[in-house]
Design a protein around this motif. Structure first.
Motif, PDB file in Angstrom:
ATOM      1  N   CYS A 197       0.832  -1.196   0.000  1.00 19.60           N
ATOM      2  CA  CYS A 197       0.000   0.000   0.000  1.00 19.60           C
ATOM      3  C   CYS A 197       0.869   1.249   0.000  1.00 19.60           C
ATOM      4  CB  CYS A 197      -0.908  -0.001   1.226  1.00 19.60           C
ATOM      5  SG  CYS A 197      -1.967  -1.463   1.310  1.00 19.60           S
ATOM      6  N   PRO A 198       0.457   2.263  -0.717  1.00 15.34           N
ATOM      7  CA  PRO A 198       1.274   3.483  -0.788  1.00 15.34           C
ATOM      8  C   PRO A 198       1.345   4.175   0.569  1.00 15.34           C
ATOM      9  CG  PRO A 198      -0.835   3.825  -1.875  1.00 15.34           C
ATOM     10  CD  PRO A 198      -0.778   2.381  -1.489  1.00 15.34           C
ATOM     11  N   ASP A 199       2.492   4.767   0.801  1.00 13.38           N
ATOM     12  CA  ASP A 199       2.706   5.570   2.005  1.00 13.38           C
ATOM     13  C   ASP A 199       3.152   6.946   1.528  1.00 13.38           C
ATOM     14  OD1 ASP A 199       3.300   6.711   4.412  1.00 13.38           O
ATOM     15  OD2 ASP A 199       4.743   5.192   5.035  1.00 13.38           O
ATOM     16  N   LEU A 200       2.233   7.864   1.512  1.00 14.99           N
ATOM     17  CA  LEU A 200       2.527   9.200   0.990  1.00 14.99           C
ATOM     18  C   LEU A 200       3.635   9.888   1.768  1.00 14.99           C
ATOM     19  CD1 LEU A 200      -1.115  10.375   0.232  1.00 14.99           C
ATOM     20  CD2 LEU A 200       0.554   9.393  -1.330  1.00 14.99           C
ATOM     21  N   ASN A 201       3.823   9.497   3.021  1.00 17.52           N
ATOM     22  CA  ASN A 201       4.897  10.095   3.830  1.00 17.52           C
ATOM     23  C   ASN A 201       6.271   9.698   3.317  1.00 17.52           C
ATOM     24  OD1 ASN A 201       2.969  11.241   5.524  1.00 17.52           O
ATOM     25  ND2 ASN A 201       2.914   9.432   6.840  1.00 17.52           N
ATOM     26  N   ASN A 202       6.357   8.533   2.656  1.00 16.42           N
ATOM     27  CA  ASN A 202       7.641   8.067   2.113  1.00 16.42           C
ATOM     28  C   ASN A 202       7.737   8.256   0.605  1.00 16.42           C
ATOM     29  OD1 ASN A 202       8.524   7.306   4.645  1.00 16.42           O
ATOM     30  ND2 ASN A 202       7.809   5.202   4.434  1.00 16.42           N
ATOM     31  N   GLY A 203       6.811   8.991   0.037  1.00 13.69           N
ATOM     32  CA  GLY A 203       6.868   9.296  -1.393  1.00 13.69           C
ATOM     33  C   GLY A 203       6.223   8.263  -2.292  1.00 13.69           C
ATOM     34  N   ALA A 204       5.725   7.160  -1.741  1.00 12.38           N
ATOM     35  CA  ALA A 204       5.067   6.141  -2.567  1.00 12.38           C
ATOM     36  C   ALA A 204       3.618   6.555  -2.798  1.00 12.38           C
ATOM     37  CB  ALA A 204       5.128   4.783  -1.875  1.00 12.38           C
ATOM     38  N   ASP A 205       3.167   6.477  -4.048  1.00 13.83           N
ATOM     39  CA  ASP A 205       1.789   6.882  -4.317  1.00 13.83           C
ATOM     40  C   ASP A 205       0.991   5.846  -5.099  1.00 13.83           C
ATOM     41  OD1 ASP A 205       3.059   7.180  -6.716  1.00 13.83           O
ATOM     42  OD2 ASP A 205       2.289   9.179  -7.122  1.00 13.83           O
ATOM     43  N   ASN A 206       1.563   4.669  -5.356  1.00 11.56           N
ATOM     44  CA  ASN A 206       0.852   3.618  -6.084  1.00 11.56           C
ATOM     45  C   ASN A 206       0.841   2.321  -5.293  1.00 11.56           C
ATOM     46  OD1 ASN A 206       0.127   4.993  -8.441  1.00 11.56           O
ATOM     47  ND2 ASN A 206       2.163   4.717  -9.292  1.00 11.56           N
ATOM     48  N   PHE A 207      -0.229   1.562  -5.468  1.00 13.41           N
ATOM     49  CA  PHE A 207      -0.286   0.222  -4.917  1.00 13.41           C
ATOM     50  C   PHE A 207       0.578  -0.697  -5.772  1.00 13.41           C
ATOM     51  CE2 PHE A 207      -4.215   2.085  -3.349  1.00 13.41           C
ATOM     52  CZ  PHE A 207      -4.290   1.589  -2.063  1.00 13.41           C
ATOM     53  N   HIS A 208       0.950  -1.822  -5.209  1.00 11.96           N
ATOM     54  CA  HIS A 208       1.695  -2.837  -5.945  1.00 11.96           C
ATOM     55  C   HIS A 208       1.134  -4.195  -5.546  1.00 11.96           C
ATOM     56  CE1 HIS A 208       5.088  -4.653  -8.019  1.00 11.96           C
ATOM     57  NE2 HIS A 208       5.238  -5.450  -6.975  1.00 11.96           N
ATOM     58  N   VAL A 209       0.860  -5.046  -6.536  1.00 15.67           N
ATOM     59  CA  VAL A 209       0.322  -6.380  -6.279  1.00 15.67           C
ATOM     60  C   VAL A 209       1.340  -7.402  -6.759  1.00 15.67           C
ATOM     61  CG1 VAL A 209      -1.550  -7.983  -6.822  1.00 15.67           C
ATOM     62  CG2 VAL A 209      -2.026  -5.559  -6.616  1.00 15.67           C
ATOM     63  N   TRP A 210       1.572  -8.429  -5.940  1.00 17.13           N
ATOM     64  CA  TRP A 210       2.540  -9.453  -6.295  1.00 17.13           C
ATOM     65  C   TRP A 210       2.194 -10.740  -5.574  1.00 17.13           C
ATOM     66  CZ3 TRP A 210       5.570  -9.206 -10.287  1.00 17.13           C
ATOM     67  CH2 TRP A 210       6.612 -10.111 -10.445  1.00 17.13           C
ATOM     68  N   SER A 211       2.809 -11.825  -6.023  1.00 17.04           N
ATOM     69  CA  SER A 211       2.673 -13.106  -5.347  1.00 17.04           C
ATOM     70  C   SER A 211       4.019 -13.796  -5.337  1.00 17.04           C
ATOM     71  CB  SER A 211       1.652 -13.993  -6.062  1.00 17.04           C
ATOM     72  OG  SER A 211       1.573 -15.248  -5.418  1.00 17.04           O
ATOM     73  N   GLU A 212       4.272 -14.511  -4.274  1.00 21.27           N
ATOM     74  CA  GLU A 212       5.502 -15.297  -4.205  1.00 21.27           C
ATOM     75  C   GLU A 212       5.300 -16.667  -4.829  1.00 21.27           C
ATOM     76  OE1 GLU A 212       6.683 -15.051  -0.105  1.00 21.27           O
ATOM     77  OE2 GLU A 212       6.994 -12.893  -0.262  1.00 21.27           O
ATOM     78  N   SER A 213       4.087 -16.949  -5.260  1.00 17.86           N
ATOM     79  CA  SER A 213       3.771 -18.204  -5.923  1.00 17.86           C
ATOM     80  C   SER A 213       3.869 -18.023  -7.438  1.00 17.86           C
ATOM     81  CB  SER A 213       2.355 -18.645  -5.544  1.00 17.86           C
ATOM     82  OG  SER A 213       1.930 -19.672  -6.406  1.00 17.86           O
ATOM     83  N   GLU A 214       4.722 -18.809  -8.055  1.00 17.90           N
ATOM     84  CA  GLU A 214       4.881 -18.742  -9.517  1.00 17.90           C
ATOM     85  C   GLU A 214       3.574 -19.061 -10.233  1.00 17.90           C
ATOM     86  OE1 GLU A 214       7.600 -17.900 -11.390  1.00 17.90           O
ATOM     87  OE2 GLU A 214       8.620 -17.340  -9.535  1.00 17.90           O
ATOM     88  N   ASP A 215       2.746 -19.908  -9.646  1.00 14.71           N
ATOM     89  CA  ASP A 215       1.476 -20.281 -10.266  1.00 14.71           C
ATOM     90  C   ASP A 215       0.483 -19.121 -10.273  1.00 14.71           C
ATOM     91  OD1 ASP A 215       2.439 -22.852 -10.675  1.00 14.71           O
ATOM     92  OD2 ASP A 215       1.608 -23.601  -8.789  1.00 14.71           O
ATOM     93  N   CYS A 216       0.586 -18.238  -9.301  1.00 10.67           N
ATOM     94  CA  CYS A 216      -0.366 -17.130  -9.185  1.00 10.67           C
ATOM     95  C   CYS A 216       0.026 -15.907 -10.015  1.00 10.67           C
ATOM     96  CB  CYS A 216      -0.498 -16.709  -7.719  1.00 10.67           C
ATOM     97  SG  CYS A 216      -1.255 -17.965  -6.672  1.00 10.67           S
ATOM     98  N   LEU A 217       1.311 -15.722 -10.233  1.00 11.30           N
ATOM     99  CA  LEU A 217       1.781 -14.500 -10.898  1.00 11.30           C
ATOM    100  C   LEU A 217       1.087 -14.173 -12.224  1.00 11.30           C
ATOM    101  CD1 LEU A 217       5.607 -14.392 -10.169  1.00 11.30           C
ATOM    102  CD2 LEU A 217       3.847 -12.791  -9.408  1.00 11.30           C
ATOM    103  N   PRO A 218       0.933 -15.143 -13.140  1.00 13.79           N
ATOM    104  CA  PRO A 218       0.298 -14.786 -14.419  1.00 13.79           C
ATOM    105  C   PRO A 218      -1.125 -14.254 -14.256  1.00 13.79           C
ATOM    106  CG  PRO A 218       1.311 -16.964 -14.552  1.00 13.79           C
ATOM    107  CD  PRO A 218       1.369 -16.538 -13.119  1.00 13.79           C
ATOM    108  N   PHE A 219      -1.809 -14.693 -13.220  1.00  9.24           N
ATOM    109  CA  PHE A 219      -3.190 -14.279 -13.019  1.00  9.24           C
ATOM    110  C   PHE A 219      -3.296 -12.880 -12.421  1.00  9.24           C
ATOM    111  CE2 PHE A 219      -3.334 -18.809 -13.411  1.00  9.24           C
ATOM    112  CZ  PHE A 219      -4.453 -19.018 -14.183  1.00  9.24           C
TER     113      PHE A 219
END
Length: 133
Positions: A46-68
């Motif tokens: 989740c973005p933290d405007l106090n640290n300059g981040a303004d976008n969400f990021h979605v990821w998975s540590e599962s190789e099977d989930c990443l393409p989806f």
């Protein structure tokens, strides 16, 4: 937005999906981890405007989930600010086939419904009558 509010949004979203919020960490990164059977997992930074981040990021540590997750990642990259709820909905839509749920295109269905509501059957019959004369 305060991290606690983001956690609340994540928990509420889980009530309507097969996913559970299994971890919420605010230490180094504001991270929400989600899991659903059969072994589907992803996390949202989740973005933290106090640290300059303004976008969400979605990821998975599962190789099977990443393409989806591509649909949600593309959505985040597109123009405009996104909410956590919008992103979670895109992730859920992406995972529907893996969850054994029908793959539906909600946007197309809504467009179809809107088109059907706009049409008046009587107007179509009048036009048909005029064109036959």
């Amino acid at each position: 937005m305060e991290f606690k509010q983001l956690v609340d949004i994540g928990e509420k979203w889980c009530t309507g999906t097969p996913f559970d919020l299994i971890a919420a960490e605010e230490s180094d990164e504001r991270r929400l981890d989600f899991y659903a059977e059969p072994g589907l997992s992803f996390y949202v930074l989740c973005p933290d405007l106090n640290n300059g981040a303004d976008n969400f990021h979605v990821w998975s540590e599962s190789e099977d989930c990443l393409p989806f997750l591509q649909l949600a990642q593309d959505y985040i990259s597109s123009c405009g600010k996104k909410t956590l709820l919008e992103i979670l909905d895109k992730v859920f839509k992406s995972f529907r086939p893996l969850l054994g749920l029908p793959d539906v295109d909600d946007d197309a269905f809504e467009d179809y419904q809107a088109d059907m509501e706009e049409e008046e059957p009587e107007a179509d019959h009048q036009q048909m009558g005029v064109s036959q004369q």
